[in-house]
Design a protein around this motif. Structure first.
Motif, PDB file in Angstrom:
ATOM      1  N   VAL A 117      61.443  22.174  90.943  1.00 51.44           N
ATOM      2  CA  VAL A 117      61.231  23.126  92.023  1.00 51.44           C
ATOM      3  C   VAL A 117      61.539  22.452  93.355  1.00 51.44           C
ATOM      4  N   VAL A 118      62.400  23.079  94.161  1.00 52.20           N
ATOM      5  CA  VAL A 118      62.736  22.594  95.495  1.00 52.20           C
ATOM      6  C   VAL A 118      62.444  23.725  96.473  1.00 52.20           C
ATOM      7  N   LEU A 119      61.543  23.464  97.434  1.00 51.28           N
ATOM      8  CA  LEU A 119      61.111  24.485  98.382  1.00 51.28           C
ATOM      9  C   LEU A 119      61.129  23.942  99.803  1.00 51.28           C
ATOM     10  N   LYS A 120      61.156  24.850 100.765  1.00 54.33           N
ATOM     11  CA  LYS A 120      61.021  24.436 102.168  1.00 54.33           C
ATOM     12  C   LYS A 120      59.539  24.171 102.445  1.00 54.33           C
ATOM     13  N   THR A 121      58.696  25.191 102.297  1.00 55.50           N
ATOM     14  CA  THR A 121      57.241  25.031 102.405  1.00 55.50           C
ATOM     15  C   THR A 121      56.592  25.787 101.263  1.00 55.50           C
ATOM     16  N   LEU A 122      55.339  25.419 100.969  1.00 55.47           N
ATOM     17  CA  LEU A 122      54.622  26.083  99.878  1.00 55.47           C
ATOM     18  C   LEU A 122      53.162  26.255 100.246  1.00 55.47           C
ATOM     19  N   ARG A 123      52.682  27.498 100.083  1.00 56.30           N
ATOM     20  CA  ARG A 123      51.256  27.828 100.190  1.00 56.30           C
ATOM     21  C   ARG A 123      50.899  28.565  98.904  1.00 56.30           C
ATOM     22  N   ALA A 124      49.973  27.980  98.133  1.00 61.19           N
ATOM     23  CA  ALA A 124      49.619  28.567  96.843  1.00 61.19           C
ATOM     24  C   ALA A 124      48.210  28.169  96.440  1.00 61.19           C
ATOM     25  N   ALA A 125      47.604  28.961  95.576  1.00 60.04           N
ATOM     26  CA  ALA A 125      46.316  28.597  94.998  1.00 60.04           C
ATOM     27  C   ALA A 125      46.541  27.616  93.842  1.00 60.04           C
ATOM     28  N   GLU A 126      47.461  27.960  92.931  1.00 63.24           N
ATOM     29  CA  GLU A 126      47.732  27.130  91.757  1.00 63.24           C
ATOM     30  C   GLU A 126      49.216  26.885  91.606  1.00 63.24           C
ATOM     31  N   VAL A 127      49.599  25.625  91.375  1.00 62.76           N
ATOM     32  CA  VAL A 127      51.005  25.257  91.187  1.00 62.76           C
ATOM     33  C   VAL A 127      51.119  24.428  89.913  1.00 62.76           C
ATOM     34  N   ARG A 128      51.992  24.886  88.993  1.00 65.27           N
ATOM     35  CA  ARG A 128      52.262  24.132  87.757  1.00 65.27           C
ATOM     36  C   ARG A 128      53.778  24.005  87.623  1.00 65.27           C
ATOM     37  N   VAL A 129      54.265  22.760  87.652  1.00 67.36           N
ATOM     38  CA  VAL A 129      55.700  22.489  87.586  1.00 67.36           C
ATOM     39  C   VAL A 129      55.948  21.480  86.474  1.00 67.36           C
ATOM     40  N   GLY A 130      56.880  21.798  85.560  1.00 69.42           N
ATOM     41  CA  GLY A 130      57.181  20.899  84.456  1.00 69.42           C
ATOM     42  C   GLY A 130      58.003  19.690  84.872  1.00 69.42           C
ATOM     43  N   GLY A 131      58.877  19.852  85.852  1.00 64.30           N
ATOM     44  CA  GLY A 131      59.747  18.766  86.303  1.00 64.30           C
ATOM     45  C   GLY A 131      59.296  18.199  87.630  1.00 64.30           C
ATOM     46  N   VAL A 132      60.247  18.011  88.522  1.00 66.15           N
ATOM     47  CA  VAL A 132      60.009  17.433  89.839  1.00 66.15           C
ATOM     48  C   VAL A 132      59.695  18.548  90.839  1.00 66.15           C
ATOM     49  N   LEU A 133      58.779  18.286  91.763  1.00 67.26           N
ATOM     50  CA  LEU A 133      58.472  19.196  92.858  1.00 67.26           C
ATOM     51  C   LEU A 133      58.875  18.535  94.165  1.00 67.26           C
ATOM     52  N   ARG A 134      59.800  19.186  94.906  1.00 68.13           N
ATOM     53  CA  ARG A 134      60.227  18.689  96.215  1.00 68.13           C
ATOM     54  C   ARG A 134      59.937  19.757  97.256  1.00 68.13           C
ATOM     55  N   THR A 194      57.608  29.580 100.868  1.00 66.66           N
ATOM     56  CA  THR A 194      57.080  30.242  99.680  1.00 66.66           C
ATOM     57  C   THR A 194      55.571  30.414  99.793  1.00 66.66           C
ATOM     58  N   GLU A 195      55.114  31.667  99.636  1.00 68.60           N
ATOM     59  CA  GLU A 195      53.686  31.949  99.663  1.00 68.60           C
ATOM     60  C   GLU A 195      53.334  32.773  98.432  1.00 68.60           C
ATOM     61  N   VAL A 196      52.554  32.155  97.528  1.00 73.04           N
ATOM     62  CA  VAL A 196      52.175  32.783  96.268  1.00 73.04           C
ATOM     63  C   VAL A 196      50.741  32.408  95.918  1.00 73.04           C
ATOM     64  N   LEU A 197      50.130  33.190  95.048  1.00 78.46           N
ATOM     65  CA  LEU A 197      48.828  32.787  94.520  1.00 78.46           C
ATOM     66  C   LEU A 197      49.025  31.763  93.411  1.00 78.46           C
ATOM     67  N   GLU A 198      50.000  32.036  92.528  1.00 74.31           N
ATOM     68  CA  GLU A 198      50.223  31.182  91.373  1.00 74.31           C
ATOM     69  C   GLU A 198      51.714  30.964  91.159  1.00 74.31           C
ATOM     70  N   LEU A 199      52.106  29.704  91.011  1.00 77.23           N
ATOM     71  CA  LEU A 199      53.505  29.347  90.767  1.00 77.23           C
ATOM     72  C   LEU A 199      53.580  28.494  89.510  1.00 77.23           C
ATOM     73  N   GLU A 200      54.438  28.923  88.568  1.00 70.68           N
ATOM     74  CA  GLU A 200      54.677  28.133  87.369  1.00 70.68           C
ATOM     75  C   GLU A 200      56.176  28.082  87.117  1.00 70.68           C
ATOM     76  N   ALA A 201      56.695  26.851  86.967  1.00 67.28           N
ATOM     77  CA  ALA A 201      58.112  26.657  86.659  1.00 67.28           C
ATOM     78  C   ALA A 201      58.233  25.519  85.659  1.00 67.28           C
ATOM     79  N   ARG A 202      59.036  25.749  84.610  1.00 69.37           N
ATOM     80  CA  ARG A 202      59.195  24.721  83.588  1.00 69.37           C
ATOM     81  C   ARG A 202      60.161  23.625  84.012  1.00 69.37           C
ATOM     82  N   GLY A 203      61.102  23.929  84.910  1.00 69.84           N
ATOM     83  CA  GLY A 203      62.057  22.950  85.405  1.00 69.84           C
ATOM     84  C   GLY A 203      61.612  22.370  86.734  1.00 69.84           C
TER      85      GLY A 203
END
Length: 190
Positions: free
Chosen positions: A143-160, A132-141
């Motif tokens: 999030v399960v990803l393989k890889t992540l490249r982002a400027a801003e990440v906001r997750v309400g639940g668990v991030l894996r 996953t490559e994004v500038l901004e990621l927001e999820a209320r639940g």
């Protein structure tokens, strides 16, 4: 009563009634203009169009390739990849093999089996994706990803993340589990 139509190439807007199944003449459905669905629609092949709007659920048995945007009131299921030159707005859930769009806004859950690339991703529920490559990621639940490249990440639940994570700002309401390396400037966890 289910309606069925065949299309190879159509010019201008394609307006479809609720409950229609569109079959391709030659493997793909090409519309030189927008596709407008009054309700649910099934496309039994790759759909190539300027844009897509639907008042119901859309299923594409192939790729969904759009020059501009898509707005689907309920769910969007695509067996192949989604490419949209503009924003992708889905009121319910989203399922596809990979996704590249200007932005992604999903009211329910999102499942992208492969790569996800967008400027901004906003998911009302949980989200699963590959690289996953994004500038901004927001999820209320969660999030399960393989890889992540982002400027801003906001997750309400668990991030894996089963691989590497790189972000400027990481804000997670639950716990964080990263199997690979992690790099971030600021983190707010729990």
């Amino acid at each position: 009563m289910e309606r069925e139509i065949r299309i190879g190439t159509a010019r201008g807007p394609l307006n479809l009634p609720d409950g229609v199944t569109v079959k391709p003449d030659d493997g793909e459905i090409r519309v030189e203009g927008p596709v407008n669905c009054e309700g649910d629609a099934v496309f039994e092949g790759t759909l190539i169009a300027t844009s897509l709007s639907a008042d119901g659920t859309v299923e594409v048995k192939g790729d969904l390739l759009l020059e501009e945007d898509a707005e689907v009131a309920q769910s969007l299921r695509v067996t192949g990849r989604i490419e949209a030159g503009g924003p992708l707005d889905v009121g319910g859930s989203l399922r596809c093999s990979s996704l590249k769009a200007g932005s992604l806004d999903v009211g329910g859950s999102a499942r992208v089996y492969g790569e996800l690339e967008a400027d901004r991703v906003d998911v009302g529920g949980s989200m699963r994706a590959g690289d996953t490559e994004v500038l901004e990621l927001e999820a209320r639940g969660s999030v399960v990803l393989k890889t992540l490249r982002a400027a801003e990440v906001r997750v309400g639940g668990v991030l894996r993340c089963s691989g590497d994570l790189k972000a400027e700002v990481l804000d997670v309401g639950g716990s964080v589990d990263i199997a690979g390396s992690a790099a971030f400037t600021r983190a707010y966890i729990g």
